[in-house]
Design an enzyme around this catalytic site. Structure first.
Site, mmCIF file in Angstrom:
data_model
loop_
_atom_site.group_PDB
_atom_site.id
_atom_site.type_symbol
_atom_site.label_atom_id
_atom_site.label_comp_id
_atom_site.label_asym_id
_atom_site.label_seq_id
_atom_site.Cartn_x
_atom_site.Cartn_y
_atom_site.Cartn_z
ATOM 1 N N THR A 36 46.807 43.861 27.074
ATOM 2 C CA THR A 36 46.093 42.431 27.655
ATOM 3 C C THR A 36 46.393 41.470 26.779
ATOM 4 O O THR A 36 46.993 41.239 25.867
ATOM 5 C CB THR A 36 44.618 42.893 27.885
ATOM 6 O OG1 THR A 36 43.917 41.935 28.338
ATOM 7 C CG2 THR A 36 44.006 43.308 26.442
ATOM 8 N N GLU A 74 49.108 41.431 31.069
ATOM 9 C CA GLU A 74 48.295 40.531 31.807
ATOM 10 C C GLU A 74 47.393 39.715 30.886
ATOM 11 O O GLU A 74 47.170 39.996 29.660
ATOM 12 C CB GLU A 74 47.327 41.455 32.576
ATOM 13 C CG GLU A 74 46.254 42.295 31.710
ATOM 14 C CD GLU A 74 45.572 43.337 32.700
ATOM 15 O OE1 GLU A 74 44.196 43.421 32.409
ATOM 16 O OE2 GLU A 74 45.999 43.874 33.591
ATOM 17 N N ASN A 75 46.913 38.557 31.463
ATOM 18 C CA ASN A 75 45.924 37.883 30.695
ATOM 19 C C ASN A 75 44.534 38.487 30.853
ATOM 20 O O ASN A 75 44.074 38.957 31.678
ATOM 21 C CB ASN A 75 45.956 36.252 31.316
ATOM 22 C CG ASN A 75 45.948 36.265 32.910
ATOM 23 O OD1 ASN A 75 46.514 36.819 33.605
ATOM 24 N ND2 ASN A 75 44.994 35.491 33.277
ATOM 25 N N ALA A 76 43.900 38.232 29.704
ATOM 26 C CA ALA A 76 42.401 38.813 29.634
ATOM 27 C C ALA A 76 41.414 37.893 30.046
ATOM 28 O O ALA A 76 40.553 38.124 30.765
ATOM 29 C CB ALA A 76 42.090 39.006 28.094
ATOM 30 N N ARG A 114 43.291 35.401 38.011
ATOM 31 C CA ARG A 114 42.925 36.342 39.376
ATOM 32 C C ARG A 114 42.878 35.030 40.397
ATOM 33 O O ARG A 114 42.819 33.892 39.798
ATOM 34 C CB ARG A 114 41.813 37.264 38.960
ATOM 35 C CG ARG A 114 40.436 36.341 38.884
ATOM 36 C CD ARG A 114 39.203 37.416 38.679
ATOM 37 N NE ARG A 114 39.579 38.484 38.003
ATOM 38 C CZ ARG A 114 39.807 38.359 36.376
ATOM 39 N NH1 ARG A 114 39.251 37.292 35.730
ATOM 40 N NH2 ARG A 114 40.000 39.462 35.946
#
Length: 222
Positions: A36, A74-76, A114
């Site tokens: 992450t 992924e981005n946090a 998201r």
């Protein structure tokens, strides 16, 4: 400070790399290492926290690559701003694009978090589309790069002694470039053109923006 890691049982100290044994364990199962905080910069964190997400990403990526793993991330936090996108792009291809041969170190996959109404509004959506193009190195999608294939059976059990040997000596991480060579640009140039966003290298100073993201898989970076 490594207090949080030690408290959680990760003895990731100045002379010990506790992420590489995890990477070695995963090799038995032909797994990818998914991490992450790919969008985070040190300068965006509170000084009191003594947090260094950029150095952590370097260490974890390097541990996985040294053990022969595919790295995904992924981005946090939800982010829309070019500064975050450019940090992800730098981490996706730490040495930039190699025009003469396949890039040695690059991400295998990326999950973008998201989907929201805010992402689909105006400049946020323009930034996102540009980011996706940059992740593909401005090339069209090639479905043959990562064809669907059956999962492999796990290999023989690795003795715990062999797994733990990966922790020492602690090697320096692979070097990362300060900036991506294919940045997402900010609007604001002369005559309404594009200019490169304020960025800064590892540990550089940036201005954090209100942000958001999208839930979905992007194909591997080139």
């Amino acid at each position: 400070s490594h207090a949080a890691e030690v408290t959680a049982g990760y003895y990731n100290l100045h002379d010990r790399d506790d992420y590489r044994p995890i990477a070695r364990m995963l090799t038995r199962h032909h797994a990818s290492l998914n991490f992450t905080c790919a969008e985070m910069r040190d300068s965006e964190q509170s000084s009191q926290a003594m947090s260094a997400p950029e150095e952590l990403v370097q260490q974890v990526w390097s541990a996985g690559w040294r053990e022969g793993l595919n790295i995904a991330c992924e981005n946090a936090l939800p982010r829309y701003d070019p500064t975050a996108y450019n940090t992800i792009l730098r981490n996706a291809r730490p040495h930039g694009i190699n025009h003469s041969s396949p890039t040695e170190h690059k991400l295998f996959g990326f999950t973008y978090l998201r989907l929201s109404n805010q992402l689909l509004e105006g400049q946020n959506y323009v930034n996102f589309k540009t980011f996706v193009d940059r992740m593909h190195a401005n090339l069209p999608h090639d479905p043959s790069v990562d064809p669907v294939a059956p999962l492999q059976r796990s290999g023989p059990e690795i003795p715990i002694e062999v797994i733990l040997q990966a922790a020492q000596p602690k090697l320096d991480p692979f070097p990362f470039e300060d900036h991506t060579d294919l940045p997402v640009q900010c609007l604001g140039g002369i005559g309404g053109g594009e200019v490169e966003c304020p960025a800064g290298g590892i540990g550089g100073e940036v201005q954090q923006d209100p942000t958001g993201g999208m839930g979905g898989e992007l194909p591997p970076a080139v």
